[in-house]
Structure formats: structure tokens, C-alpha cells
Write a protein that holds these residues in place. Structure first.
Motif, mmCIF file in Angstrom:
data_model
loop_
_atom_site.group_PDB
_atom_site.id
_atom_site.type_symbol
_atom_site.label_atom_id
_atom_site.label_comp_id
_atom_site.label_asym_id
_atom_site.label_seq_id
_atom_site.Cartn_x
_atom_site.Cartn_y
_atom_site.Cartn_z
ATOM 1 N N GLY A 73 0.853 -1.179 0.000
ATOM 2 C CA GLY A 73 0.000 0.000 0.000
ATOM 3 C C GLY A 73 0.887 1.227 0.000
ATOM 4 N N PHE A 75 1.209 5.251 0.197
ATOM 5 C CA PHE A 75 0.517 6.455 0.634
ATOM 6 C C PHE A 75 1.336 7.665 0.191
ATOM 7 C CE2 PHE A 75 -1.377 4.336 4.717
ATOM 8 C CZ PHE A 75 -1.954 3.348 3.925
ATOM 9 N N ASN A 95 -1.902 4.229 -3.601
ATOM 10 C CA ASN A 95 -3.243 3.760 -3.220
ATOM 11 C C ASN A 95 -4.029 4.817 -2.452
ATOM 12 O OD1 ASN A 95 -1.194 1.248 -2.792
ATOM 13 N ND2 ASN A 95 -3.099 0.563 -3.733
ATOM 14 N N GLU A 96 -3.309 5.649 -1.681
ATOM 15 C CA GLU A 96 -3.956 6.640 -0.829
ATOM 16 C C GLU A 96 -3.239 7.980 -0.983
ATOM 17 O OE1 GLU A 96 -6.610 5.891 1.030
ATOM 18 O OE2 GLU A 96 -6.551 3.689 1.121
ATOM 19 N N PHE A 98 -2.865 11.868 0.990
ATOM 20 C CA PHE A 98 -3.121 12.637 2.206
ATOM 21 C C PHE A 98 -2.533 14.041 2.092
ATOM 22 C CE2 PHE A 98 -2.816 8.185 3.423
ATOM 23 C CZ PHE A 98 -3.973 8.007 4.169
ATOM 24 N N THR A 106 -8.122 9.221 9.743
ATOM 25 C CA THR A 106 -8.110 8.962 8.295
ATOM 26 C C THR A 106 -6.919 8.095 7.910
ATOM 27 O OG1 THR A 106 -9.147 11.114 7.930
ATOM 28 C CG2 THR A 106 -8.146 10.047 6.020
ATOM 29 N N PHE A 107 -5.769 8.409 8.479
ATOM 30 C CA PHE A 107 -4.551 7.655 8.193
ATOM 31 C C PHE A 107 -4.665 6.222 8.700
ATOM 32 C CE2 PHE A 107 -0.065 6.482 8.644
ATOM 33 C CZ PHE A 107 0.487 7.009 7.480
ATOM 34 N N ALA A 110 -6.850 4.048 6.536
ATOM 35 C CA ALA A 110 -6.152 3.571 5.335
ATOM 36 C C ALA A 110 -5.249 2.377 5.662
ATOM 37 C CB ALA A 110 -5.326 4.710 4.724
ATOM 38 N N ARG A 113 -7.428 -0.694 5.888
ATOM 39 C CA ARG A 113 -7.791 -1.191 4.549
ATOM 40 C C ARG A 113 -6.632 -1.955 3.927
ATOM 41 N NH1 ARG A 113 -10.314 3.889 4.454
ATOM 42 N NH2 ARG A 113 -8.595 4.879 3.336
ATOM 43 N N THR A 114 -5.425 -1.458 4.121
ATOM 44 C CA THR A 114 -4.247 -2.139 3.583
ATOM 45 C C THR A 114 -4.071 -3.508 4.237
ATOM 46 O OG1 THR A 114 -3.154 -0.017 3.165
ATOM 47 C CG2 THR A 114 -1.744 -1.976 3.253
#
Length: 383
Positions: A73, A75, A95-96, A98, A106-107, A110, A113-114
Motif C-alpha cells: 500500500g 501512501f 493507493n492513498e 493525504f 483517516t490515516f 487507510a 484497509r491495507t
């Protein structure tokens, strides 16, 4: 529990410290490495890239990282949410995205999800069936339904089943089951980094039915608004170690309840045949099974009128039997193990519907199984 391995790509010391803090403070355990080939050459699970400077150089770096770690993932962290920059980062392989500094929740979302994607890619054990019991109002009977459903699932399936009491301060799951737990759900969410199978076995209490209990907190302020992410991760971990997860979510909508609903395969809304329950149920019903509790004839509101008002069928109806329920509560023995009462039979039917939604619980075969159940319970009482 295996950790994620995170790599921070950036020259600024303040950036590395802040991202390192975020990686280490979340519900999902992450170890931060200093080189790009940790664990004997295995690629990292997370790569956080500082793109606040030269954008073109940063995009080239993301492309190289994606090629070397296709399953990671990635970021990207920028100074602003510029649409063109976001598009470039996604095309390069991020993938993300910020904005600096990233918001904690929020971090951490993520990261969760990873972690979920990694589990899927590695062919992790299929997750448990998660059932959330939620009340249309306080005192609707969520704990009675959750406890007896959990006991019956464990008894009928002989599969690993756990019940989690999510109500802060006032959770009664342990009381209903006649146990005195040493630990609670707080011990689990405060020690997620240690929550492997052995540590979890210390936190739960096993009931004689085979049901494991993760008791509610004695604190009225926790689990609270800041614990939603940790609870979401807890449910994910429990779902890897059990086949059935039953959550008594109470009747309050908050971040903890949302975390439970987010993980639910099925949610059961517990209502009573009165105006407040019907009004609240109308607001809450979506992807929900409506369970009517304490429904004794004559009904204050006819069942057909309740279904018409909600535009939703009643999934199951439990009778009003205060004497039997209170006797079970005071003895610390679940209803389903107390004998041949109508409400115990209804829990048997309800549980079989949950386990096999397409089954006809009123079929002759089911009636024979209910007779077997009565005989088994009679033997238990006599033995």
C-alpha cells in the motif's frame, strides 16, 4: 498476530517522526524499517512517500516503488489536495493520498484497509459470520437476544463462537451468563499489538455451552468516541479466530456502534410493539432483520400494522414471558438451557433461521430436532 512492515520515504526529519508516530499509534501494529528490503528481501506492506517537494521526481519514485513492491500500500503525502497532483499520484501507483499533516483517524483507516487487502491476498482464513444485535430503544432486550442466540449457535453448531459486550458501564452479558470475568473489551483494544490466539484465550471466559465471552467494560466513558478504529480492528481479528461473532451493540449510535455495523454480515434490530420502538425502527431499518421482542397478545399495535408502518417484514417474534426471563437472569443460566419453555423454543427456531436462512424451521424435521433438544435439556436438568 503478524505485523505490517512500513517504510517511510522522505528526507525531512519532522516528516519521518510524524509518520512514524502515526504508524506506531494505530490499532494495526506496524513496524517501521529503515531500508527498502526488510525481512530478508521481502517488500514492505506499507510505503509512505513525501511528495511535498519536486512532484515529477516524487512520481518517478512512486513508479519505482510500485514496480519493486506490487502488493504494498503506497501512501502519498502532499501539501494540498490539488486534483492534478492526486491524479498523477494514482497513475504512478499510489493507493492513498493525504494532505500534510495527515489526520490520525483517516490515516489509520487507510492502514486498516491495507491490512485487510493483505489478508485477502495471502489467502487468510475466511472471516467469521458477524451478527450485530442493536436496540431500537434502551431496554428493548438486546442482551437477552444476543446471549441466548450466542449460546444456541455455540451449542447447535459446535463451532467457535464469541459474544462481545459493547455497552460501556452497563453491559450485562456476563451477568446474564452467570460469570465473573477478570478482563473486558478494554483489555483487548488497549493491547491489540499483543492480541494473538494465546493472549485472547486469557481475555475471554468460556461458558459451559461452549460460547466464549468478551465482557463489557466497567467504565462509562469507554469504549468511547476515540475507540472506534480500535474496535473495528478488534472485530477483524476476532473474525479470523472464530466462526461466529455475536455483538451486543446496545441502542446508542456512536463510533463504537458504527464500527460494529461496518463489520456486520447481518444486523438484527430489536424492537418492542410500542410507538417509540416503531418510530425509531423506521429510521434505522436498512439491510436489517426486524426482531419483535416481548410481543404478547393482545398486541398494543397489531403486527401487520407494524410491518405496514415500517415497510419491512418482521423476521421473528419472541413472546412476552417476564417470569421465565427474570428467573433465567437471576439464576445466571441462559433461557435456552433452562427447560421446555415457549421462549426457549423460539430461540431455537430463531438460531436455526440465522444459521440457515433458507430453512423451514416449522418443518417436521425441525419439530423432531426441537423434541431432541427438549430431551437433551431434560437429561441435563436431571443429570
Amino acid at each position: 498476530m503478524a505485523q505490517l512492515v512500513g517504510l517511510i520515504v522522505g528526507e525531512e526529519e519532522a516528516f519521518r517522526k510524524q509518520i512514524g508516530r502515526l504508524l506506531r499509534s494505530g490499532a494495526v501494529p506496524v513496524s517501521v524499517v529503515e531500508d527498502r528490503a526488510p525481512r530478508d528481501g521481502a517488500p514492505p506492506d506499507l510505503i509512505i512517500v513525501d511528495i511535498r517537494g519536486d512532484a515529477s521526481s516524487a512520481m518517478a519514485g512512486i513508479e519505482r516503488l510500485r514496480a519493486s513492491a506490487p502488493g504494498a500500500g503506497i501512501f502519498a503525502v502532499a501539501l494540498s489536495a490539488d486534483p492534478d497532483l492526486i491524479l498523477q499520484a494514482m497513475r504512478a501507483g499510489a493507493n492513498e493520498f493525504f494532505i500534510w499533516p495527515p489526520a490520525d483517524e483517516t490515516f489509520h483507516g487507510a492502514i486498516r484497509r491495507t491490512a485487510a487487502r493483505r489478508d485477502t491476498a495471502q489467502g487468510a482464513k475466511p472471516a467469521a459470520t458477524t451478527l450485530v444485535i442493536f436496540g431500537a430503544k434502551g431496554g428493548a432486550g438486546t442482551t437477552t437476544v444476543a446471549v441466548n442466540c450466542g449460546v444456541e449457535i455455540a451449542r447447535v453448531t459446535k463451532r467457535a463462537t464469541v459474544i462481545v459486550d459493547l455497552k460501556p458501564g452497563l453491559g450485562d452479558v456476563a451477568l446474564f451468563l452467570g460469570i465473573r470475568p477478570r478482563y473486558s473489551v478494554l483489555d483487548a483494544i488497549d493491547n491489540l499489538h499483543r492480541l494473538d490466539r494465546e493472549f485472547l484465550r486469557e481475555l475471554v471466559v468460556k461458558h459451559k455451552s461452549g460460547l466464549d465471552i468478551l465482557a463489557g467494560s466497567d467504565h462509562f466513558d469507554r469504549p468511547g468516541s476515540s475507540d472506534g478504529g480500535a474496535l473495528e480492528e478488534l472485530f477483524r481479528l476476532l473474525a479470523r479466530q472464530y466462526e461466529y461473532l455475536v455483538i451486543d451493540a446496545g441502542s446508542q449510535i456512536n463510533s463504537c456502534t458504527v464500527a460494529a455495523l461496518y463489520t456486520a454480515d447481518r444486523m438484527f434490530l430489536i424492537a418492542n410493539p410500542d410507538v417509540p420502538s416503531v418510530r425509531n425502527s423506521q429510521r434505522l431499518l436498512e439491510r436489517v432483520r426486524l426482531v419483535l421482542n416481548r410481543a404478547g397478545e393482545p398486541y398494543p399495535i397489531p403486527l401487520k400494522q407494524i410491518e405496514a408502518a415500517l415497510g419491512h417484514p418482521i423476521y421473528h417474534t419472541f413472546p412476552s414471558d417476564y417470569k421465565t426471563v427474570s428467573t433465567a437472569l437471576n439464576s445466571g443460566v441462559p433461557l435456552v438451557l433452562t427447560g421446555n419453555s415457549d421462549i426457549a423454543t423460539q430461540f431455537d427456531h430463531f438460531t436455526r433461521q440465522v444459521l440457515d436462512p433458507g430453512a423451514d424451521t416449522a418443518s417436521p424435521k425441525r419439530r423432531v430436532m426441537s423434541l431432541d433438544r427438549v430431551l437433551a435439556l431434560t437429561s441435563l436438568a436431571l443429570g
